[in-house]
Design a protein around this motif. Structure first.
Motif, short mmCIF file in Angstrom:
data_model
loop_
_atom_site.label_atom_id
_atom_site.label_comp_id
_atom_site.label_asym_id
_atom_site.label_seq_id
_atom_site.Cartn_x
_atom_site.Cartn_y
_atom_site.Cartn_z
N GLN A 162 -1.03 -9.12 16.85
CA GLN A 162 -0.37 -7.70 16.83
C GLN A 162 0.97 -7.56 16.64
O GLN A 162 1.26 -6.26 16.02
N ASN A 163 1.43 -8.36 16.23
CA ASN A 163 3.01 -8.51 15.53
C ASN A 163 2.86 -8.82 14.30
O ASN A 163 4.13 -9.13 13.50
N CYS A 164 2.06 -9.11 13.25
CA CYS A 164 2.34 -8.82 11.79
C CYS A 164 1.37 -7.72 10.78
O CYS A 164 1.41 -6.83 11.59
N ILE A 165 2.73 -7.59 9.61
CA ILE A 165 2.10 -6.53 8.88
C ILE A 165 2.28 -7.17 7.42
O ILE A 165 3.11 -7.79 7.31
N ASN A 166 1.19 -6.73 6.89
CA ASN A 166 0.82 -7.29 5.53
C ASN A 166 1.93 -6.04 4.36
O ASN A 166 2.01 -4.76 4.79
N VAL A 167 2.86 -6.80 3.33
CA VAL A 167 3.08 -6.00 3.45
C VAL A 167 3.58 -6.00 1.91
O VAL A 167 3.59 -4.69 0.44
N ALA A 168 2.80 -6.91 2.10
CA ALA A 168 1.79 -7.24 0.34
C ALA A 168 1.35 -5.40 -0.60
O ALA A 168 0.52 -5.75 -0.06
#
Length: 363
Positions: A250-256
């Motif tokens: 829930q609290n993860c974001i890919n910024v790659a």
């Protein structure tokens, strides 16, 4: 160009008797180039009359954009500056900038050819001592001499000292936090939670924490709902893994692969903590003064590549009692049989406990 040394033991009183233009050479890799940044920032602070031209890849230019008196000159080593004749053209372009001194922080074939050209112009040219012999002893399988070597930051500083510009690493300044663009804020949101950057990949498998164990770390941190996790990296396979975790937790974001390099650096400068392997992202975070937790596999901080201004306790090492050949190489490109999961000796519980300590919270 000489230094006025009429001072009473205080290097802050050192003054250049005229402006000096120093060419600094460090073409790659990203982590090695990032390690130059704190050195140049300190020189800019102590010696405002020193002008620096940084010869490196154009992609790295945003790293230096916030240091006064530093300009980046792009080395097009795959195009117009390729080969001996291309390097001669590069030399002529650099000479036209009125270079007074050269600090070669790379010491490879290309820079050695440039050294020959600069000798024609009688321009002082000092090269880094990479300590190849002692690093060979450190990584030897049969006659290992396990002791801390001079750090890369110290070796960089040594070059400038020989040019008359002293650098006190204890006084090295961090780059300031950078504003985030609307695009970045749209993706990551406002910092209502602690921002933890995780860069779980490295150039070689022997430097990479097993992904199944990293997922355990991510899972437990996600459960706490107190931390926003941002995944940093590059390449198609890495982004696919990050997207999988982004959907799963829930609290993860890919910024790659989403932002420009400049935007990514600004985001890193706003982190509360970076968790990285022995890789470039550790140095990018450290140059902004971000607490940086590094995990070490078949490499070792004794080789001199630890991120700057980080406590030794921020470096979690694989168990050398179980894997005595560590460090197997300086760059992690040698992975002995049976060492594939040496980093599993760093348990997820250990990683999580250290993260909680550095973030000042409990999961």
């Amino acid at each position: 160009m000489a230094l006025n040394r009429n001072f009473s033991g205080n290097t802050e009183n050192l003054e250049l008797d005229k402006e000096v233009h120093i060419l600094v050479i460090r073409l790659s890799a990203m982590g090695d180039v990032a390690m130059v940044v704190p050195i140049l920032a300190e020189i800019a602070r102590r010696y405002p009359k020193v002008k620096i031209t940084m010869l490196t890849r154009g992609f790295f230019k945003p790293m230096f954009s916030h240091i006064s008196n530093v300009q980046v000159f792009e080395a097009d080593v795959k195009g117009k500056h390729k080969g001996v004749f291309g390097l001669w053209k590069l030399y002529k372009e650099l000479k036209a900038l009125n270079i007074d001194q050269v600090a070669d922080l790379h010491n490879v074939l290309r820079s050695n050819i440039l050294k020959l050209y600069f000798k024609i112009g009688n321009i002082p040219f000092v090269q880094i001592d990479k300590g190849r012999k002692e690093k060979k002893a450190l990584t030897s399988a049969n006659s290992k001499i396990l002791k801390p070597l001079r750090t890369t930051h110290q070796r960089y500083s040594d070059v400038f000292s020989q040019l008359g510009v002293s650098v006190d690493l204890n006084e090295a300044v961090s780059l300031p936090k950078q504003p985030l663009t609307e695009k970045v804020l749209e993706v990551v949101g406002q910092p209502s939670k602690k921002w933890l950057g995780i860069a779980p990949y490295a150039a070689f498998p022997g430097k990479m924490y097993p992904l199944d164990l990293m997922e355990q770390v991510v899972s437990q941190l996600d459960t706490s709902k107190k931390t926003k996790i941002l995944f940093f990296g590059g390449g198609h396979n890495q982004r696919r893994q990050f997207e999988t975790w982004e959907k799963k937790f829930q609290n993860c974001i890919n910024v790659a692969g989403i932002f420009s390099f400049e935007e990514e650096l600004a985001l890193i400068s706003n982190l509360d903590l970076m968790l990285s392997m022995d890789s470039g992202n550790a140095h990018l975070a450290a140059m902004y003064g971000i607490p940086t937790l590094t995990l070490w596999g078949v490499t070792h901080p004794f080789a001199g590549f630890a991120p700057i201004s980080q406590n030794d306790s921020n470096m979690l090492l694989s168990d050398r009692d179980e894997f005595p050949l560590i460090p197997t190489s300086v760059y992690g490109n040698k992975l002995p049989e049976g060492y594939e999961r040496c980093m599993a000796t760093i348990t997820p519980a250990t990683v999580i406990a250290k993260i909680n300590t550095l973030l000042g919270k409990t999961v």
